[in-house]
Design an enzyme around this catalytic site. Structure first.
Site, PDB file in Angstrom:
ATOM      1  N   GLU A 139       0.859  -1.195   0.000  1.00  0.00           N
ATOM      2  CA  GLU A 139       0.000   0.000   0.000  1.00  0.00           C
ATOM      3  C   GLU A 139       0.899   1.252   0.000  1.00  0.00           C
ATOM      4  OE1 GLU A 139      -1.545  -3.462   1.094  1.00  0.00           O
ATOM      5  OE2 GLU A 139      -0.643  -2.414   2.774  1.00  0.00           O
ATOM      6  N   GLU A 187       4.184  -2.876  -3.486  1.00  0.00           N
ATOM      7  CA  GLU A 187       2.906  -3.286  -4.037  1.00  0.00           C
ATOM      8  C   GLU A 187       2.281  -2.064  -4.694  1.00  0.00           C
ATOM      9  OE1 GLU A 187      -0.291  -3.736  -1.578  1.00  0.00           O
ATOM     10  OE2 GLU A 187      -0.735  -5.816  -2.065  1.00  0.00           O
ATOM     11  N   GLU A 247      -2.673 -11.775  -3.311  1.00  0.00           N
ATOM     12  CA  GLU A 247      -3.598 -11.897  -2.174  1.00  0.00           C
ATOM     13  C   GLU A 247      -5.065 -11.805  -2.599  1.00  0.00           C
ATOM     14  OE1 GLU A 247      -2.412  -8.688   0.386  1.00  0.00           O
ATOM     15  OE2 GLU A 247      -3.227  -7.164  -0.928  1.00  0.00           O
TER      16      GLU A 247
HETATM   17  C1  NOJ Z   1      -1.823  -6.134   2.752  1.00  0.00           C
HETATM   18  C2  NOJ Z   1      -0.550  -6.627   2.157  1.00  0.00           C
HETATM   19  O1  NOJ Z   1      -0.571  -6.465   0.758  1.00  0.00           O
HETATM   20  C3  NOJ Z   1      -0.373  -8.073   2.517  1.00  0.00           C
HETATM   21  O2  NOJ Z   1       0.776  -8.594   1.896  1.00  0.00           O
HETATM   22  C4  NOJ Z   1      -0.304  -8.215   4.020  1.00  0.00           C
HETATM   23  O3  NOJ Z   1      -0.283  -9.586   4.340  1.00  0.00           O
HETATM   24  C5  NOJ Z   1      -1.523  -7.570   4.681  1.00  0.00           C
HETATM   25  N1  NOJ Z   1      -1.766  -6.254   4.196  1.00  0.00           N
HETATM   26  C6  NOJ Z   1      -1.347  -7.506   6.186  1.00  0.00           C
HETATM   27  O4  NOJ Z   1      -0.309  -6.647   6.508  1.00  0.00           O
HETATM   28 CA    CA Z   2      -2.328  -4.955  -0.456  1.00  0.00          CA
END
Ligand code: NOJ
Ligand code: CA
Length: 661
Positions: free
Chosen positions: A447, A465, A471
């Site tokens: 983020e 990212e 995910e």
């Molecule tokens: C979003 C992230 O992209 C992910 O990789 C992470 O596991 C979760 N947030 C929790 O921090």
């Molecule tokens: Ca994310």
């Protein structure tokens, strides 16, 4: 008169800048293909961009509005300077070991012919792969404090190009790219990627985003295909608060003759200054596994409890696996106190206190004994002020425990208020990056603020990212196969992507009935070549790699490259990328939902015979119904070989090519 004549002649010879009395200037790329024209219309700067015989950007204005000050107006060009520059620099890590940085530059000094007499410069650089310009606010006679309420850089595109874009959500870039005619793009994040009927690719982005707000693009009602920069605001509506002298980020227009050449574009990196230090031996790209996917599958939890993922014992299991399989690092998320409060309030997370079932001292010693690095994790939930307060303590804590890589996260709304991509957060992300550099810590930012090439100056900003990663396949309809064919030409142009590929159990019915990864097994392998990142995760639960011959490809594939070439690509349909490290080549190919046979030439290889070990979609492989069949084959090829790649629907191809002895 004579002096002016000599100045014009010199510009023509060395910088291709022509000056006309009316403040009109032209500057072209070193190869002469891209021409940027500048002129003043009623005291307002305007520019145009032409590529060969193709108009890219028609006359577009550049201006600013401020709080408590009138809009810039009545400008005249009081001076200009031209330069040319050429260097070949060596990357600390990257898609290429050596990068050519060659451009022609013009610096235009403008001053208002009114009582305000404010002064700005417009600095323009013309590269063979695009145009960049930035504004420099000079020190003023009177008021140096500027509150920008609107940067008005227009992009009046010459045609209704085909566009790949995501909406301009000020807090997230985690969207699937849409491909529409440009005129259907209302408001978008950058990079925005456009393609003309001739195949020319045009990408709008920014470089060196520092002490400024992130730029988005919004459509204007007139003329057709006209867009304007819209900066992400502060909660009070101001976009940027700055004191002159200062530079804005570069506004970048990448231009290449086709999609393949976009992958070779280095303009974004080249626009950032070189790093201060020369010794970055402590920065090491690599591959990691970790306690991560299990939480996204709801198999384990971030919060301590009966299913807690980041326990000493479980992390040791991952360290053992990493050591046995020649990985470099292990990530453990959910190790620290505060996860029970994620998203619920301020000051939730402690970055120096572990849950009682996670013994960082012991793990640090254990990892060291096996030559494995631990990757730390700082989820802020958007509560960046509390993170800033703890930053020194947090980094000290990790350094004491031998942790030199940290994954950060900002999943949640910015507290107490503001947006992820506004100036305050830009400054926060940059502060963390600078602080991490002081502590010799490498970063993987989730983020994040969009990358703008600052990893050239801060080589500890490894990856991140800011797009829809793996995910999403765990808890949503997921990413269609097409997504991977678009990423290298959109988000991937701005910087490395921590997509976290390598899921081998693509269906995980045991944990989630409706969700699955829309990919064949060979497509997962291809991700490692197609999606660039100096840190790559093998993201699946480690037990899913047991007795899997295809895992060998992930074990061998490098994450740092000497050479990168896109062999063939149609954005949104398929992409084939070849990369080389120490004379060993790797090819990755992915397709969308359509099956394809594509013939590639291997003439980028030096003369000779090579052993190719390939991993391709097996009989009847299909990303929905039958993702697992994979053919693993060894064959002798040479630079003369024309090689047919078969891609199943949602499929892929990956191979390693080594010279035979
Ligand atoms: C979003 C992230 O992209 C992910 O990789 C992470 O596991 C979760 N947030 C929790 O921090
Ligand atoms: Ca994310």
């Amino acid at each position: 008169m004579k002096l002016n004549f000599i100045k014009i002649l010199l510009s023509l010879l060395f910088v291709s800048s022509i000056s006309f009395g009316s403040g009109e200037h032209k500057i072209s790329s070193p190869d002469g293909q891209i021409v940027f024209s500048f002129f003043l219309r009623d005291g307002i700067p305007n520019y145009e961009v032409v590529y060969g015989d193709e108009s890219i950007i028609n006359s577009s204005a550049m201006s600013f509005k401020f709080k408590n000050q009138p809009e810039l107006s009545n400008l005249s060009c009081i001076d200009y300077k031209t330069n040319n520059f050429r260097e070949v620099w060596t990357t600390v890590w990257g898609q290429n070991k050596k990068i050519l940085n060659e451009y022609n530059e013009i610096i235009l000094s403008l001053e208002e012919k009114n009582p305000n007499a404010r002064k700005i410069k417009i600095i323009v650089r013309a590269y063979n792969d695009g145009i960049a310009f930035r504004y420099h606010f000079d020190e003023q006679k009177e008021n140096n404090y500027f509150e920008i309420t609107d940067e008005q850089t227009y992009f009046n595109f010459a045609d209704n190009f085909s566009a790949w874009w995501i909406p301009n959500d000020y807090d997230s870039e985690e969207y699937l790219y849409r491909n529409t005619p440009l005129d259907q793009m209302i408001a978008a994040h950058t990079p925005v990627t456009l393609q003309s009927k001739k195949g020319t690719c045009i990408v709008i982005h920014e470089a060196e985003l520092k002490n400024y707000a992130g730029m988005t693009l919004e459509k204007n009602s007139y003329p057709q295909n006209s867009y304007k920069s819209v900066l992400v605001p502060y909660p009070d509506g101001i976009r940027v608060k700055q004191t002159a002298p200062f530079n804005t980020p570069w506004r970048v227009i990448i231009i290449t003759p086709n999609a393949e050449k976009l992958i070779s574009s280095n303009i974004i990196l080249n626009l950032n200054p070189p790093p201060a230090d020369k010794n970055y031996d402590w920065i090491k790209p690599g591959k990691y596994v970790g306690v991560w996917w299990a939480m996204h599958l709801n198999k384990e939890s971030w919060v301590t409890g009966p299913n807690h993922g980041a326990t000493t014992e479980n992390v040791k299991r991952y360290i053992d696996f990493a050591a046995e399989n020649k990985f470099d690092a292990v990530l453990a998320e959910g190790w620290n106190k505060g996860w029970e409060m994620w998203g619920k309030g301020n000051g939730a997370f402690s970055y120096t206190e572990s849950f009682s079932d996670f013994d960082i001292n012991e793990l640090s010693k254990y990892a060291k004994s096996k030559n494995i690095a631990l990757i730390g994790h700082h989820e802020t939930g958007g509560d960046y002020l509390s993170y800033e307060k703890q930053l020194d303590a947090a980094f000290n804590f990790y350094k004491e425990n031998n942790v030199n890589i940290v994954k950060t996260g900002y999943a949640g709304r910015i507290r107490p208020n503001g947006y992820h991509y506004g100036q305050e957060m830009v400054n926060h992300y940059n502060l963390v990056m600078e602080k991490a550099l002081e502590y010799k810590i490498m970063l993987d930012v989730h983020e994040p603020i969009k990358p703008t090439g600052m990893c050239r100056t801060y080589p500890n900003l490894m990856t991140g990212e800011g797009f829809r990663g793996m995910e999403w396949n765990a808890w949503s309809k997921g990413n269609p196969p097409e997504h991977i064919t678009v990423l290298p030409f959109t988000r991937g142009l701005s910087g490395p992507m921590d997509y976290t590929p390598g899921i081998f159990d693509l269906k995980y019915d045991q944990y989630k009935k409706d969700e699955f990864v829309k990919s064949t097994l060979a497509n997962q392998l291809a991700h490692y070549v197609v999606l660039y990142s100096p840190f790559q995760m093998a993201a699946d639960l480690i037990e899913n790699y047991k007795d899997q011959p295809a895992f060998e490809f992930i074990k061998n594939v490098p994450t740092d490259w000497d050479t990168t070439l896109a062999l063939k690509a149609v954005i949104g349909d398929y992409v084939i990328i070849a990369r080389e490290k120490n004379d060993v080549w790797y090819i990755g190919a992915v397709t969308d939902e359509n099956e394809r046979d594509i013939i590639i030439k291997l003439d980028f290889l030096e003369n000779g015979n090579y052993l190719m070990k390939s991993f391709s979609d097996g009989n009847n492989a299909h990303y929905i119904t039958n993702p697992y069949p994979i053919n693993i084959k060894e064959e002798i090829i040479s630079e003369k070989t024309e090689y047919k790649i078969h891609l199943a629907p949602g499929g892929g191809f990956a191979c390693e090519i080594r010279k035979t002895k």
